[in-house]
Design a protein around this motif. Structure first.
Motif, PDB file in Angstrom:
ATOM      1  N   LYS A  92      36.310   0.713  58.097  1.00 43.38           N
ATOM      2  CA  LYS A  92      35.822   2.084  58.282  1.00 43.38           C
ATOM      3  C   LYS A  92      34.289   2.137  58.172  1.00 43.38           C
ATOM      4  CE  LYS A  92      37.433   6.719  57.457  1.00 43.38           C
ATOM      5  NZ  LYS A  92      37.979   6.948  58.817  1.00 43.38           N
ATOM      6  N   HIS A  93      33.767   2.293  56.972  1.00 51.15           N
ATOM      7  CA  HIS A  93      32.319   2.420  56.810  1.00 51.15           C
ATOM      8  C   HIS A  93      31.758   1.173  56.136  1.00 51.15           C
ATOM      9  CE1 HIS A  93      33.035   6.354  58.153  1.00 51.15           C
ATOM     10  NE2 HIS A  93      33.309   6.926  57.006  1.00 51.15           N
ATOM     11  N   PRO A  94      30.588   0.686  56.595  1.00 46.60           N
ATOM     12  CA  PRO A  94      30.062  -0.588  56.073  1.00 46.60           C
ATOM     13  C   PRO A  94      29.610  -0.508  54.607  1.00 46.60           C
ATOM     14  CG  PRO A  94      28.478   0.446  57.553  1.00 46.60           C
ATOM     15  CD  PRO A  94      29.728   1.248  57.650  1.00 46.60           C
ATOM     16  N   ILE A  95      29.592  -1.670  54.000  1.00 48.04           N
ATOM     17  CA  ILE A  95      29.045  -1.822  52.644  1.00 48.04           C
ATOM     18  C   ILE A  95      27.664  -2.455  52.774  1.00 48.04           C
ATOM     19  CG2 ILE A  95      29.316  -3.137  50.478  1.00 48.04           C
ATOM     20  CD1 ILE A  95      32.380  -2.763  50.870  1.00 48.04           C
ATOM     21  N   VAL A  96      26.689  -1.849  52.123  1.00 42.49           N
ATOM     22  CA  VAL A  96      25.335  -2.412  52.123  1.00 42.49           C
ATOM     23  C   VAL A  96      25.267  -3.415  50.971  1.00 42.49           C
ATOM     24  CG1 VAL A  96      22.880  -1.894  51.905  1.00 42.49           C
ATOM     25  CG2 VAL A  96      24.378  -0.328  53.177  1.00 42.49           C
ATOM     26  N   TYR A  97      25.022  -4.649  51.336  1.00 45.04           N
ATOM     27  CA  TYR A  97      25.197  -5.765  50.408  1.00 45.04           C
ATOM     28  C   TYR A  97      23.890  -6.549  50.402  1.00 45.04           C
ATOM     29  CZ  TYR A  97      27.525 -10.028  48.592  1.00 45.04           C
ATOM     30  OH  TYR A  97      27.917 -11.106  47.850  1.00 45.04           O
ATOM     31  N   GLY A  98      23.223  -6.592  49.251  1.00 43.87           N
ATOM     32  CA  GLY A  98      21.924  -7.246  49.209  1.00 43.87           C
ATOM     33  C   GLY A  98      21.751  -8.090  47.954  1.00 43.87           C
ATOM     34  N   ARG A  99      20.629  -8.844  47.933  1.00 46.10           N
ATOM     35  CA  ARG A  99      20.357  -9.674  46.760  1.00 46.10           C
ATOM     36  C   ARG A  99      18.854  -9.800  46.568  1.00 46.10           C
ATOM     37  NH1 ARG A  99      23.334 -13.466  43.722  1.00 46.10           N
ATOM     38  NH2 ARG A  99      21.879 -14.657  42.434  1.00 46.10           N
ATOM     39  N   LEU A 100      18.414  -9.373  45.394  1.00 44.91           N
ATOM     40  CA  LEU A 100      17.014  -9.539  45.001  1.00 44.91           C
ATOM     41  C   LEU A 100      16.958 -10.652  43.968  1.00 44.91           C
ATOM     42  CD1 LEU A 100      14.027  -8.453  44.988  1.00 44.91           C
ATOM     43  CD2 LEU A 100      14.740  -7.029  43.036  1.00 44.91           C
ATOM     44  N   ASP A 101      16.361 -11.760  44.379  1.00 52.72           N
ATOM     45  CA  ASP A 101      16.291 -12.913  43.465  1.00 52.72           C
ATOM     46  C   ASP A 101      14.906 -12.937  42.840  1.00 52.72           C
ATOM     47  OD1 ASP A 101      16.940 -15.277  42.182  1.00 52.72           O
ATOM     48  OD2 ASP A 101      18.158 -15.914  43.915  1.00 52.72           O
ATOM     49  N   THR A 102      14.835 -12.731  41.553  1.00 55.96           N
ATOM     50  CA  THR A 102      13.524 -12.667  40.885  1.00 55.96           C
ATOM     51  C   THR A 102      13.300 -13.876  40.000  1.00 55.96           C
ATOM     52  OG1 THR A 102      14.382 -11.521  38.930  1.00 55.96           O
ATOM     53  CG2 THR A 102      13.713 -10.156  40.822  1.00 55.96           C
ATOM     54  N   GLY A 103      14.258 -14.841  40.032  1.00 56.29           N
ATOM     55  CA  GLY A 103      14.131 -16.007  39.173  1.00 56.29           C
ATOM     56  C   GLY A 103      14.513 -15.736  37.725  1.00 56.29           C
ATOM     57  N   ALA A 104      15.050 -14.551  37.459  1.00 57.55           N
ATOM     58  CA  ALA A 104      15.459 -14.219  36.083  1.00 57.55           C
ATOM     59  C   ALA A 104      16.716 -15.000  35.712  1.00 57.55           C
ATOM     60  CB  ALA A 104      15.729 -12.723  35.972  1.00 57.55           C
ATOM     61  N   ASP A 105      17.012 -15.085  34.403  1.00 55.45           N
ATOM     62  CA  ASP A 105      18.219 -15.810  34.012  1.00 55.45           C
ATOM     63  C   ASP A 105      19.443 -14.908  33.956  1.00 55.45           C
ATOM     64  OD1 ASP A 105      17.345 -14.382  31.883  1.00 55.45           O
ATOM     65  OD2 ASP A 105      17.334 -16.058  30.445  1.00 55.45           O
ATOM     66  N   LYS A 106      19.245 -13.638  34.216  1.00 55.31           N
ATOM     67  CA  LYS A 106      20.390 -12.706  34.224  1.00 55.31           C
ATOM     68  C   LYS A 106      20.498 -12.023  35.577  1.00 55.31           C
ATOM     69  CE  LYS A 106      20.108 -11.399  29.403  1.00 55.31           C
ATOM     70  NZ  LYS A 106      19.107 -10.654  28.631  1.00 55.31           N
ATOM     71  N   THR A 107      21.748 -11.779  35.957  1.00 52.15           N
ATOM     72  CA  THR A 107      22.008 -11.089  37.229  1.00 52.15           C
ATOM     73  C   THR A 107      22.901  -9.884  36.959  1.00 52.15           C
ATOM     74  OG1 THR A 107      21.866 -13.188  38.416  1.00 52.15           O
ATOM     75  CG2 THR A 107      23.023 -11.382  39.540  1.00 52.15           C
ATOM     76  N   ILE A 108      22.541  -8.787  37.565  1.00 50.25           N
ATOM     77  CA  ILE A 108      23.446  -7.622  37.502  1.00 50.25           C
ATOM     78  C   ILE A 108      23.891  -7.246  38.911  1.00 50.25           C
ATOM     79  CG2 ILE A 108      22.285  -6.702  35.438  1.00 50.25           C
ATOM     80  CD1 ILE A 108      21.172  -4.443  37.322  1.00 50.25           C
ATOM     81  N   VAL A 109      25.033  -6.581  38.982  1.00 51.68           N
ATOM     82  CA  VAL A 109      25.463  -5.983  40.245  1.00 51.68           C
ATOM     83  C   VAL A 109      25.196  -4.486  40.145  1.00 51.68           C
ATOM     84  CG1 VAL A 109      27.375  -5.502  41.809  1.00 51.68           C
ATOM     85  CG2 VAL A 109      27.242  -7.708  40.645  1.00 51.68           C
ATOM     86  N   PHE A 110      24.390  -3.989  41.052  1.00 52.76           N
ATOM     87  CA  PHE A 110      24.159  -2.546  41.136  1.00 52.76           C
ATOM     88  C   PHE A 110      25.212  -1.986  42.086  1.00 52.76           C
ATOM     89  CE2 PHE A 110      22.114   0.966  43.540  1.00 52.76           C
ATOM     90  CZ  PHE A 110      21.921   1.863  42.497  1.00 52.76           C
ATOM     91  N   TYR A 111      26.134  -1.201  41.519  1.00 51.81           N
ATOM     92  CA  TYR A 111      27.187  -0.611  42.359  1.00 51.81           C
ATOM     93  C   TYR A 111      26.924   0.884  42.510  1.00 51.81           C
ATOM     94  CZ  TYR A 111      31.392   1.905  43.507  1.00 51.81           C
ATOM     95  OH  TYR A 111      32.266   2.800  44.090  1.00 51.81           O
ATOM     96  N   GLU A 112      26.890   1.334  43.721  1.00 53.96           N
ATOM     97  CA  GLU A 112      26.744   2.771  43.964  1.00 53.96           C
ATOM     98  C   GLU A 112      27.366   3.131  45.314  1.00 53.96           C
ATOM     99  OE1 GLU A 112      26.277   5.544  42.851  1.00 53.96           O
ATOM    100  OE2 GLU A 112      25.165   5.387  40.957  1.00 53.96           O
TER     101      GLU A 112
END
Lengths: 475, 475
Positions: free
Chosen positions: A75-95
């Motif tokens: 149906k409607h697309p999901i906008v899927y991205g990745r900002l790699d900042t070299g940090a040791d932690k990763t979060i998923v921003f869901y909205e």
């Protein structure tokens, strides 16, 4: 490096002073960005502006230096991205980037004009469809990342963006997407979904969990039991032909035992797997009792005169509200409500069942089906429109703790932590299926989601962005 | 002059041969007249063409040499006329000049074009809104009077015309009008309302009576018992706020005891004053049994698989149908039936209660109200939308006997006399309040009243007029 010596030993506001100052410097532009996103309609139910919105959003994400793709679904697309900042932690921003339709009457400004209006009691506010739910949150998050970068810092976590365009129509593609990308998403520290957590009186509320739901449609039609099968018939034939409407009413009535407002659901096994509050939750409920005002709740819920259970108050009332499943008759329809006299061939009801831990929707649906059979209504069709389990986080989960700590430090007034909300969302996809904690909440005031004159206050947007910044550094 | 020597000793067809021949001679014009009246819309619900129709009708009545006035009411006027022919008998011709709206889909020709269409199985037929209900009857009657006059005869009875324009919206002004003119109307031999009494298979049915009705609207809203009072609230609050929709469902459920299709109304005193069939009625029921085909009824009532009472057939089934009051759930509505999750602040149901002799609507309404109170629902509002008692005629009333005799002589096929119909009409105004018998019925086939492609067959109109002529001379 122990906590007492690290940067986290400093107050958050000192650690992120330059970032917050940048938010202030850029803030006029931030408001314009939120307006720009509201002005692009993206009504998922009407397939209006969805593609344009997905493109706008992907461009904005890429402008941060992130990779971003638009993943097509049924149906409607999901906008899927990745900002790699070299940090040791990763979060998923869901909205979500989709919004509800804006057909309701009573808008003081056109719903997709996103005008700033001085709302009595709230001050200057952006009024428009999606302001609070959830373009203020989506754009506020991107504004904040940009401000961090412009202040000369790297964003302190890597961010995976999952922004869907189907939330307002029940997220049909999200489960598949999450499962397909489980390997990558599982490695995240948390899923993060900010929202405007301040109520109108300035208290910030953080919910640690959310209910699940089973939304069922019951249909009763003529069949072997009797009743007209092909069409409505003249009302005079109700004298000898059975009525699907009466049959559905009788079937529904067997599901509750009632006295005044008290509705006790009497479907066997309905609440079989409900658990009692954990010690942490019991503690939170006790804390809530101090500030919990029954009269305010009743006033805000359409001026109701009393709760369902006479004499219940305080923690016991909150426990009923948050720890028991509810069975709501969301709608019922058969025949004519205003004119005409017929024996309707069909009657329909919609049940909205809200699930608490540790209920499973399938088990509840089975219980309803079995109950109808046992009561003599095997013919009543039960369609499952939506069904997912509840999800529950806990303060001893590090991201949840970080969220609550940052909110406590940056909030303009009191902060209350509720063990869960009575709302529903498919957060189980993250918490249950991936085992990744969900941190939901934030600062700022906005309201009237799904209603006319949905708004966020301009100063609320600023606090919302400050809160996002604080969370990212508290994590 | 005894009956055996008078003109009535001759077969009717011989007595009225010249009149019937005149109907044949004028018949093409008669068809055009019916078309002309259908082409003038007169939709009472929409106040469309009412004044024009009343003027058209009054002119046509005056063209017979009658006095006629248009009596204004609070809503739509009553066309009130008098044709004095010097006869020793006077009848009141009661009919309606208003029609239902024609918004339903499926019309094969525009509903106000009144085209003659060759309908499969029926032959050439006038198709249009009001053809059967009741412009074919109104104009057919006037055509017949005109033909009698043109054949060189005086109309054999004086005629008082009472043609209302509010029948399709519940006849609100008719009771006042009848009471105001009671002195004049009471002197009539009978009230006469012809209709197309032949069914599709050529059997002519005469009903001696008709049921009464109490149409009630039940409304449940938030109040002292609980429930939101001012507006719908979010479905999540159903966890602690009472639900008017559940409450109404529970209240309704107390009114019936059900098993499969069998609905037994269990409201105390509901059927208190119901009488059993008189010997005449019992005789008619026995006669009906021969021709009564349960399978045909079920097929025509939307293909229902069975009646409400397993194992009941023949006279016992007909007695249930005609001699017990029915309590139909005509409609129920609350909340959303298709989308949205709310706790609705209001729920409504419409009950259509059909009354049999000797029930009084007030007593039934009181029984429903008392039952709701006794069951713990004193807050549920009961509005009476329409209420009137049944009416019953008998073959030993002279005009009824004349109607049946004339129908038997002129009908093209079998004639069945039913003690009453399960339909409703406010005939009590005539039979009960004025004590004047009501003679209802006639020849000709038409159908689909209130539906798309309402029609009367062209030959049916001719038989309808022949039947009217026969009745006037049989009286």
């Amino acid at each position: 490096m122990t906590e007492s010596h690290g940067p986290s030993a400093q107050p958050l506001t000192r650690q992120i002073a330059r970032q917050l100052a940048q938010i202030d410097r850029d803030f006029d532009r931030h408001v314009c960005e939120v307006q720009r996103f509201i002005r692009q309609p993206s009504v998922s139910a009407d397939d209006w502006g969805i593609q344009e919105m997905a493109l706008l959003l992907a461009d904005k994400i890429r402008s941060l230096g992130a990779e971003c793709s638009i993943v097509e679904t049924d149906k409607h697309p999901i906008v899927y991205g990745r900002l790699d900042t070299g940090a040791d932690k990763t979060i998923v921003f869901y909205e979500l980037y989709d919004v509800q339709p804006a057909r309701e009457s009573g808008w003081i400004v056109p719903p997709f004009d996103a005008e700033v209006v001085d709302l009595p009691g709230h001050g200057p506010s952006i009024v428009g469809r999606g302001a609070a739910n959830s373009k203020g949150c989506v754009v506020g998050f991107l504004n904040t990342l940009e401000a961090i970068q412009r202040s000369g810092h790297k964003v302190p976590v890597n961010v995976i963006f999952v922004v869907e365009g189907e939330e307002e129509i029940g997220s049909p593609s999200l489960p598949g997407f999450i499962r397909e990308h489980a390997a990558e998403l599982k490695s995240a520290e948390c899923f993060y979904q900010p929202y405007f957590g301040e109520n109108a009186s300035g208290t910030t509320i953080v919910y640690l969990g959310i209910k699940g739901m089973a939304c069922l449609e019951l249909t009763c039609e003529g069949g072997d039991w009797g009743g007209p099968r092909e069409r409505d018939v003249h009302a005079m034939h109700s004298a000898w032909i059975g009525s699907p409407a009466w049959r559905l009413v009788q079937a529904l009535a067997t599901m509750k035992r009632m006295k005044d407002a008290s509705e006790v659901t009497v479907i066997p096994d309905f609440a079989r797997s409900v658990r009692t509050p954990t010690p942490e939750e019991a503690g939170l409920l006790s804390e809530l009792e101090e500030s919990f005002d029954e009269a305010v709740v009743l006033r805000e819920q359409g001026g109701a005169k009393c709760f369902k259970w006479a004499g219940l108050s305080g923690v016991e009332l909150l426990k009923k509200y948050l720890y028991e499943p509810s069975l709501n008759l969301n709608g019922i329809a058969s025949g004519y409500s205003s004119a005409g006299t017929i024996l309707p061939r069909q009657a329909r009801a919609r049940l909205d069942i809200r699930l608490v831990p540790d209920m499973e929707p399938n088990q509840v649906v089975d219980a309803v089906r079995k109950h109808l059979c046992d009561q003599g209504y095997p013919d009543i069709k039960v369609d499952v429109l939506q069904a997912y389990p509840p999800s529950q986080s806990s303060l001893d989960q590090r991201p949840v703790d970080a969220l609550v700590r940052s909110v406590r430090e940056l909030a303009p007034g009191p902060v209350r932590v509720w063990p869960r909300s009575a709302g529903v969302a498919p957060h189980y996809l993250f918490t249950k299926e991936l085992g990744v904690p969900m941190a939901c909440g934030g600062l700022g005031h906005g309201s009237k989601s799904h209603s006319a004159n949905e708004y966020i206050t301009v100063e609320g947007l600023r606090r919302h962005e400050r809160g996002i910044c604080g969370f990212l550094y508290a994590l």
